[in-house]
Write an enzyme that holds these catalytic residues in place. Structure first.
Site, PDB file in Angstrom:
ATOM      1  N   HIS A 147      -2.994  -1.339   9.242  1.00  0.00           N
ATOM      2  CA  HIS A 147      -4.321  -1.964   9.304  1.00  0.00           C
ATOM      3  C   HIS A 147      -4.272  -2.961  10.468  1.00  0.00           C
ATOM      4  O   HIS A 147      -3.205  -3.509  10.772  1.00  0.00           O
ATOM      5  CB  HIS A 147      -4.543  -2.698   7.978  1.00  0.00           C
TER       6      HIS A 147
ATOM      7  N   ASP B 257       3.086  -5.409   4.073  1.00  0.00           N
ATOM      8  CA  ASP B 257       1.666  -5.589   3.801  1.00  0.00           C
ATOM      9  C   ASP B 257       1.363  -4.839   2.507  1.00  0.00           C
ATOM     10  O   ASP B 257       1.273  -3.612   2.499  1.00  0.00           O
ATOM     11  CB  ASP B 257       0.860  -5.032   4.979  1.00  0.00           C
TER      12      ASP B 257
ATOM     13  N   GLN C  33      -2.710  -2.803  -0.336  1.00  0.00           N
ATOM     14  CA  GLN C  33      -3.181  -1.647  -1.110  1.00  0.00           C
ATOM     15  C   GLN C  33      -2.223  -1.276  -2.235  1.00  0.00           C
ATOM     16  O   GLN C  33      -2.434  -0.271  -2.906  1.00  0.00           O
ATOM     17  CB  GLN C  33      -3.383  -0.424  -0.191  1.00  0.00           C
TER      18      GLN C  33
ATOM     19  N   LYS D 267      -8.872  -7.285  -3.589  1.00  0.00           N
ATOM     20  CA  LYS D 267      -8.564  -5.871  -3.878  1.00  0.00           C
ATOM     21  C   LYS D 267      -7.823  -5.758  -5.211  1.00  0.00           C
ATOM     22  O   LYS D 267      -7.387  -4.685  -5.605  1.00  0.00           O
ATOM     23  CB  LYS D 267      -7.693  -5.280  -2.770  1.00  0.00           C
TER      24      LYS D 267
ATOM     25  N   CYS E 185     -10.481  -0.105   9.888  1.00  0.00           N
ATOM     26  CA  CYS E 185      -9.581  -1.085  10.540  1.00  0.00           C
ATOM     27  C   CYS E 185      -8.228  -0.458  10.856  1.00  0.00           C
ATOM     28  O   CYS E 185      -7.181  -1.130  10.759  1.00  0.00           O
ATOM     29  CB  CYS E 185      -9.404  -2.338   9.693  1.00  0.00           C
TER      30      CYS E 185
HETATM   31  C1  LIG Z   1      -3.563  -2.117   4.295  1.00  0.00           C
HETATM   32  C2  LIG Z   1      -4.410  -3.328   4.498  1.00  0.00           C
HETATM   33  N1  LIG Z   1      -3.890  -4.402   5.084  1.00  0.00           N
HETATM   34  C3  LIG Z   1      -4.589  -5.529   5.268  1.00  0.00           C
HETATM   35  C4  LIG Z   1      -5.900  -5.603   4.863  1.00  0.00           C
HETATM   36  C5  LIG Z   1      -6.642  -6.871   5.113  1.00  0.00           C
HETATM   37  O1  LIG Z   1      -7.073  -7.478   3.913  1.00  0.00           O
HETATM   38  P1  LIG Z   1      -7.952  -8.781   4.018  1.00  0.00           P
HETATM   39  O2  LIG Z   1      -9.161  -8.398   4.820  1.00  0.00           O
HETATM   40  O3  LIG Z   1      -8.297  -9.139   2.624  1.00  0.00           O
HETATM   41  O4  LIG Z   1      -7.145  -9.797   4.714  1.00  0.00           O
HETATM   42  C6  LIG Z   1      -6.503  -4.497   4.276  1.00  0.00           C
HETATM   43  C7  LIG Z   1      -7.927  -4.519   3.896  1.00  0.00           C
HETATM   44  O5  LIG Z   1      -8.610  -3.526   3.922  1.00  0.00           O
HETATM   45  C8  LIG Z   1      -5.737  -3.332   4.079  1.00  0.00           C
HETATM   46  O6  LIG Z   1      -6.248  -2.251   3.511  1.00  0.00           O
END
Ligand SMILES: Cc1ncc(COP(=O)(O)O)c(C=O)c1O
Length: 429
Positions: free
Chosen positions: A143, A221, A224, A247, A386
């Site tokens: 992401h 990270d 998910q 999430k 993203c």
């Molecule tokens: C794999 C992953 N990393 C990071 C994020 C970023 O999350 P946040 O926007 O809550 O910081 C997301 C959000 O869609 C994601 O799916």
């Protein structure tokens, strides 16, 4: 098979017990605890966008309301009753979260979201430790939150960015690891646990083992994965892990960065200001203990309370069951979508993924697919999610994504399939 789903409005016990290990979730029952699904609207809500943000159970909304209604006060400073109650609730949320991922509360830093947690690591640990010529190892399925902070740091510090290649089925090519580490330049590895596009569940412990053998620090990270499967940071063998409450059935505006205590102790702070200090003079300051050293200013108190309630709710549901449910639904969705002409599924087989299924529809732009589905009350995500470099690597500009949580049902997937048949009709005209 026994089912699990009847939690009370207070968030108590969605039917756990010693004999419950093989129970399955009953999303129909669970759905009744999420007020959004009983809100009157023209068409029933078919929510297939939990990877973007999850829905919130009544127990989470109640916990936040209760905080505001009964003990709203700033934390860590007032000596009066409601301030102490507020502080206790906030720190209780931290303890709950720590237990949720098998960590110490001292290692739990509240952030705004995953993005902030990952930036924190890049800006503090990364900026402190990484020197020109060092390499940071990432993957093409990141992401942007776990790519852009490293790009920014790399540009500043003249670091090299390397990437673990993908296999044809959208998994990480583990055979490439020895080559990537061979010259000893990789000092940090940062990668996603579960891809928000391909759904791939990456082998975190295995990558961490190789990285450690080469002296590299490991960042995960878990945006998910944290609300979809059991997580144990000790068993994973990583150094930092970031996730995001919204999430996880919790509110927006709060996330968690977990870090190994020795590293958090040694790292410089991130933001400066109130609460993160021990002493301040006109010209210099010393830092507070962990974890408050990384929590500058008035924090997201109600949100922490909400996240604590969400974690308690999930724990009672059982993370093994949530994962089994997501995976079963992903398998069902892949089988049903696979029957549709012109639908191309992205990513590995269901047994290697979480509850995320992305696809394209031949000849129809993903935004058009999502717009037609919306007419039937079906919420899916369309775009690059993203993850532009991943879409570039797949040779497509965008995709459609259906994603699940504990309240998602086979009927939601059936509605998606019917909706996609309509999409084909509309665009065949
Ligand atoms: C794999 C992953 N990393 C990071 C994020 C970023 O999350 P946040 O926007 O809550 O910081 C997301 C959000 O869609 C994601 O799916």
């Amino acid at each position: 098979m026994p089912t699990v789903g009847a939690a009370s409005a207070s968030g108590a016990a969605p039917g756990t017990g010693a004999a419950a290990a093989q129970d399955v979730l009953d999303p129909r029952l669970l759905k009744t605890q999420f007020p959004i699904f009983s809100t009157p609207r023209e068409k029933p809500l078919v929510y297939l966008d939990s990877a973007a943000t999850s829905q919130k159970p009544q127990a989470v909304l109640d916990a936040m309301d209760r905080y505001y209604a009964t003990c709203n006060a700033n934390i860590h400073r007032g000596v009066y009753g409601i301030a102490e109650e507020a502080t206790a609730l906030y720190e209780d949320a931290r303890r709950r979260f720590a237990a949720f991922i098998n960590a110490s509360p001292r290692e739990i830093v509240f952030t705004r979201n995953s993005t902030e947690g990952l930036n924190l690591v890049a800006r503090t640990y990364g900026a402190w430790k990484l020197k020109a010529g060092d390499a940071v190892l990432l993957t093409p399925m990141e992401h942007h939150s776990n790519l852009v902070p490293w790009q920014m740091l790399a540009a500043e510090r003249r670091l090299e960015l390397r990437f673990i290649p993908l296999t044809g089925s959208g998994e990480l090519d583990m055979d490439a690891l020895p080559r990537l580490f061979a010259d000893g330049k990789v000092k940090l590895v940062s990668f996603v646990h579960v891809s928000n596009v391909l759904g791939t569940v990456n082998p975190v412990a295995e990558i961490a083992r190789v990285a450690k053998a080469h002296g590299a620090v490991v960042v995960v990270d878990a945006s998910q994965s944290a609300a979809h499967m059991p997580l144990d940071v000790k068993a994973l063998g990583v150094d930092f892990l970031a996730c995001t409450s919204h999430k996880m059935l919790g509110p927006t505006g709060i996330g968690v960065l977990w870090g190994r205590r020795e590293l958090l102790e040694a790292m410089p702070p991130f933001l400066g200001g109130g609460e993160m200090i021990r002493t301040v003079t006109l010209t210099e300051s010393t830092w507070n203990e962990l974890p408050w050293k990384f929590e500058a200013g008035t924090m997201c108190i109600a949100e922490a309370v909400g996240l604590g309630a969400a974690v308690q709710w999930l724990q009672r549901l059982g993370m093994d069951r949530v994962f089994a449910h997501d995976r079963e639904l992903a398998a069902y969705a892949m089988a049903r979508l696979g029957e549709l002409e012109g639908v191309r599924l992205l990513g590995p087989p269901a047994e290697k993924r979480g509850g995320v299924v992305a696809f394209t529809v031949d000849g129809v732009h993903p935004h058009d697919v999502a717009t037609v589905l919306d007419r039937d009350g079906i919420c899916v995500r369309a775009g690059h999610h993203c993850a532009m470099p991943l879409h570039d690597a797949l040779g497509i500009p965008a995709s459609v994504r259906a994603s699940f949580h504990c309240y998602s049902q086979r009927e939601d997937v059936d509605a998606l399939v019917t909706g996609l048949e309509r999409v084909r009709e509309v665009f065949a005209r």
